[in-house]
Structures are given as C-alpha cells and as structure tokens.
Write an enzyme that holds these catalytic residues in place. Structure first.
Site, PDB file in Angstrom:
ATOM      1  N   GLN A 100       0.843  -1.790  -0.033  1.00 10.65           N
ATOM      2  CA  GLN A 100      -0.109  -0.284  -0.305  1.00 10.65           C
ATOM      3  C   GLN A 100       0.550   0.759   0.161  1.00 10.65           C
ATOM      4  O   GLN A 100       0.772   2.340  -0.761  1.00 10.65           O
ATOM      5  CB  GLN A 100      -0.838   0.008   0.878  1.00 10.65           C
ATOM      6  CG  GLN A 100      -1.799  -1.165   1.473  1.00 10.65           C
ATOM      7  CD  GLN A 100      -3.009  -1.443   2.732  1.00 10.65           C
ATOM      8  OE1 GLN A 100      -2.769  -0.769   3.531  1.00 10.65           O
ATOM      9  NE2 GLN A 100      -3.914  -2.181   2.518  1.00 10.65           N
ATOM     10  N   ASP A 137      -2.133 -12.129   4.976  1.00 13.43           N
ATOM     11  CA  ASP A 137      -3.893 -11.521   4.663  1.00 13.43           C
ATOM     12  C   ASP A 137      -4.631 -13.209   5.406  1.00 13.43           C
ATOM     13  O   ASP A 137      -5.604 -13.641   5.031  1.00 13.43           O
ATOM     14  CB  ASP A 137      -4.410 -11.209   3.471  1.00 13.43           C
ATOM     15  CG  ASP A 137      -4.101  -9.624   3.687  1.00 13.43           C
ATOM     16  OD1 ASP A 137      -3.473  -8.954   4.604  1.00 13.43           O
ATOM     17  OD2 ASP A 137      -4.409  -9.051   1.981  1.00 13.43           O
TER      18      ASP A 137
HETATM   19  C1  S3P Z   1      -2.622  -4.258   0.044  1.00 18.13           C
HETATM   20  C2  S3P Z   1      -1.379  -4.765   0.770  1.00 18.13           C
HETATM   21  C3  S3P Z   1      -1.232  -5.381   1.899  1.00 18.13           C
HETATM   22  C4  S3P Z   1      -2.863  -5.931   2.373  1.00 18.13           C
HETATM   23  C5  S3P Z   1      -3.996  -5.447   2.228  1.00 18.13           C
HETATM   24  C6  S3P Z   1      -3.920  -5.225   0.741  1.00 18.13           C
HETATM   25  C7  S3P Z   1      -2.683  -4.311  -1.135  1.00 18.13           C
HETATM   26  O1  S3P Z   1      -1.057  -4.360   2.822  1.00 18.13           O
HETATM   27  O2  S3P Z   1      -2.825  -6.523   3.559  1.00 18.13           O
HETATM   28  O3  S3P Z   1      -4.839  -6.724   2.255  1.00 18.13           O
HETATM   29  O4  S3P Z   1      -3.673  -4.052  -2.299  1.00 18.13           O
HETATM   30  O5  S3P Z   1      -1.549  -3.545  -1.256  1.00 18.13           O
HETATM   31  P1  S3P Z   1       0.309  -4.083   3.742  1.00 18.13           P
HETATM   32  O6  S3P Z   1       0.309  -2.655   2.286  1.00 18.13           O
HETATM   33  O7  S3P Z   1      -0.331  -2.505   3.964  1.00 18.13           O
HETATM   34  O8  S3P Z   1       0.569  -5.171   3.501  1.00 18.13           O
END
Ligand code: S3P
Length: 439
Positions: free
Chosen positions: A169, A316
């Site tokens: 993210q 996840d």
């Molecule tokens: C996601 C990244 C992950 C994941 C989330 C979706 C994404 O989070 O846990 O459910 O779509 O980029 P983080 O980037 O905080 O690890």
C-alpha cells in the site's frame, strides 16, 4: 448484530470460483480513471471496499458504467482530468483505498479529505503521509490516523525512498504520486510485497523498473486504457484451500480461476511444507497476472516454523493459517508478523481471543503466534467467537467449524461483505454448513 452459525460439516467437495481480486480491482479503478480512453474491466470485485473506491472515482469526475455487477467500463479522464469532490471521500473499511487514494490525490490541483469507518479511522496513515511529504505533497493526518487532509496544487518531485515496512500500500501510494512527479522515483522495500501496481502500470504503458526489492518509475505523458479480466482473489480462495485440506473429499475440492501472483502465494508454500496436498492445474495468464485452478485434498498436516521470507507473501492469510495450524500435528510458530496488529483489527489479539474460546492451546506473541496443533480429529471445541468486525477473522473461524466438536457462532460478521460477497452461499455449495443469523 449480524452473525454466523457454523455447524460441523463432514466434508467439502465440488468445484467453485471465488470473486475477483480486491487489490487488483482497486488499482483497476484508479489507473483506468486517469488513463486515456475507455477501460473494460471484467471480474471486478463488487465488494464494499471496491465499491468505496468506485464511488470515490465517480465523485472525482470519472464516468463509470456497470453493464453487470462484475463488469465496469471506466471512461478515463487522463492524468490531469480529475476534479475535486467538494466533500470528504468515504473509504469505508478499505485501508488499500485510503492509502492509494492518498498518493493519487496528493498530486492533484484540488484539496481532498479522506475518511472511513470506525476501524479505518484508527489505522496508521503516517506510513504513506511521510514519503509523500518528502515528495513535496501536503498530506496531514490526525495524530497519525485519518481523517487524511490533502492540499492540492503542489509541485511533486521524485524521491529515492527506503520503506521501513514491506507494504504494497505504501509502495503503491508513492508510485501513484510519482506519476505526477518531476524526475524518477525509486522505492526500496525491506521485503517482498504484492506487485499488482507495478504490473498494471506497465500494462498501461508506464515505464516501471523492478530490480530486486527496488522499484523505479519514470513519469509518463499518459496512461493507456486497459481491457482486463480480474482473476479470483487468492486471499478469498485461501479459506477454501484450508477447508479442502481439513475436510476435502477423496476427489478433492477444485477452486478455479485463482490469481497466483507469486507475491501473494506464500500460504501455498507454508501449507505444502505442512504436508498439504495442493495441485496447481492449468496455469495461464490473465493480462499481466498469472492464474490457475487449485485442486486441494484432505491432508494430515504437521506443525512448522514459518520462514520469515514467507510472512509478507502470506500476510492476509495468516488468520486462516492459524486455523490450519490448530489441526496440525505438533507446534506451529509464526513470528515477524507484527503488521497483523494494524490490519482491520489487531489480528493477533482477535485470533487469540477466538482460539481461546474454542479451547485451542496457543500463545499470542508480540509479532505472531505459537499454536499447539491437535492433529487429526476435532481441534476446536465449538463456542462463541467475536470477529471484532474483521472479515478475515470471521471467515477463518467459519472454516474452523469443519473440525469442531460443536457449532461455532461468530459475532459481528457484516464486514465479510468488504471482501467476499456471497461467502455463505459459496461455502454452502461445497458442503460447509454456515448460516447467517442475527446475533
Ligand atoms: C494490500 C496490501 C497489504 C494487504 C492488504 C491489501 C494492497 O497491506 O494486507 O489487504 O492491495 O496493496 P500492506 O501493504 O499494508 O502490507
């Protein structure tokens, strides 16, 4: 309050298709919205999280048609065509939407404010605000959490950023802002995280270089519209992969069209190292993403120490891994997963609370969990579990019912709709006995 009543079921079997990938659906909306021309996205995940992104793109002036619930036609407005919503954008429960929109909106000519539900309003946002400020953006959080206020009309420049956490993210928020930056931007991560943004940006004609843990983006003149079929969400399939291992019929459980991006499939490696019989059939590509069918058979699992390099590739799926671990022979150790504390709930605390309610011997750790598996037979006593409003906790304990001595009731499950619409009926179709109830 909305709940599940999950009754012990003997076996799961048949063939199923899970809904589209959540991460890819969010990104398809955002990148298509700023592309030139009409993008045609099939297999879109019509879940609450992705519908929050869809509503936000519409509020920013993008025309989106929905010829069916899972097909969207996005009329891209070009890199500089978004206009201010004139009101706060509500991201609901969606951390991905809030963090990625923070990146995208920090580069626009207008001001924005991002808000969310009670869970999202408590989640950390400085991890994206800080690098964006280094790029010249005006991003303000409220003591580190939402609302996120974004000032417009800032001149962004490229940065060379060392991310403290392996977060897709954060990486994606920076890449979205860097589309508008002067000069190239590089992001280096301490570990592998999902690479859907990089893949889709490349499909849209953007020059993105991935060298090990370092990603570099060269700002484009424009993005090209895309035609895409979103693969099934591996994170949704994960519940049924574990279901098949715990209670698969002899012919196995077939899960078709599952996205198998290698930055997402750490759970398969972990489950296989535990003795899980999982076959990958008919591997193919859908656009920039690999997919295949998974055939899962009942397996006698054994406990393992999960390797550190698999944690970010399975982040996840760790809640449902804990369910599998409770049914394995011997101890399973998960460490290095402190990120679980800042997901839709504190997933270590939430899983520990449920495992305690179902009489599973375990020890929550600051950064993970030690679980004493019971081996074959019933691993869970049955009882009442709280999901803490977290979709993945609710669905994990629903799967536990396959090896429970008595029914499991799960409180506060409305959030399953954020990622997996139709979970109960799909679970039913392969033999699970889960009912929606009023709590
Ligand atoms: C996601 C990244 C992950 C994941 C989330 C979706 C994404 O989070 O846990 O459910 O779509 O980029 P983080 O980037 O905080 O690890």
């Amino acid at each position: 309050m909305h709940g599940f009543e999950a009754h012990p079921a003997v076996r799961v079997s048949g063939s199923m298709v899970v809904p589209g990938d959540k991460s890819i659906s969010h990104r398809a909306l955002m990148l298509s919205g700023i592309a030139e021309g009409i993008s045609d996205i099939d297999g879109f995940l019509a879940s609450e999280d992705c519908l929050a992104s869809l509503a936000a793109m519409r509020a920013l002036g993008v025309r989106i048609e929905r010829p069916s619930p899972t097909r969207i036609l996005i009329h891209g407005v070009g890199l500089h065509g978004l206009r201010g919503a004139g009101r706060p954008l509500d991201m609901g429960n969606a951390g991905t939407a809030m963090r990625l929109f923070t990146g995208l909106l920090s580069a626009q000519a207008f001001d924005s404010q991002l808000i969310g539900d009670a869970s999202l309003m408590k989640r950390p946002m400085e991890r994206v605000a800080k690098p964006l400020r280094e790029m010249g953006a005006d991003v303000r959080t409220h003591h580190g959490t939402p609302p996120v206020d974004i000032g417009g009309a800032r001149h962004l420049h490229g940065i060379d950023y060392q991310m403290p956490v392996a977060s897709a993210q954060v990486k994606s928020a920076i890449l979205l802002a860097s589309l508008y930056g002067e000069g190239t931007t590089s992001v280096t991560a301490p570990g592998v995280s999902r690479d859907h943004s990089e893949r889709m940006l490349k499909s849209c004609g953007v020059r993105v270089l991935s060298e090990g843990l370092r990603t570099t983006l060269y700002p484009p003149q424009c993005l090209i519209a895309q035609t895409l079929t979103v693969p099934g969400d591996f994170s949704s399939a994960a519940f049924f992969v574990v279901a098949g291992l715990l209670a698969g019929a002899s012919e196995g459980l077939l899960i078709r069209n599952v996205g198998l991006n290698p930055t997402r499939t750490g759970l398969l490696d972990i489950l296989r190292s535990m003795g899980g019989k999982i076959e990958v059939l008919n591997p193919r590509e859908s656009g920039a993403e690999p997919l295949a069918d998974l055939l899962v058979r009942h397996s006698s699992l054994k406990g393992v120490r999960v390797s550190q390099d698999l944690i970010s590739l399975a982040i996840d799926e760790l809640p449902v891994l804990f369910i599998a671990a409770a049914c394995a022979e011997g101890e399973t150790w998960v460490t290095g997963a402190e990120e679980l504390r800042v997901k839709e709930s504190d997933r270590i605390a939430a899983m520990s609370s449920g495992l305690t309610a179902l009489s599973v011997a375990h020890e929550p750790l600051p950064d993970g969990m030690r679980i004493e598996g019971r081996g074959e037979g019933n691993a869970f006593s049955g009882g009442h579990v709280d999901s803490f409003g977290d979709h993945r906790i609710a669905m994990s304990f629903a799967i536990a019912s396959l090896r429970a001595a008595a029914p499991i009731t799960i409180k506060d499950v409305a959030n399953v709709a954020t990622s997996f619409p139709g979970f109960v009926s799909l679970a039913h179709s392969v033999g699970l006995a889960i009912r929606d109830t009023a709590w």
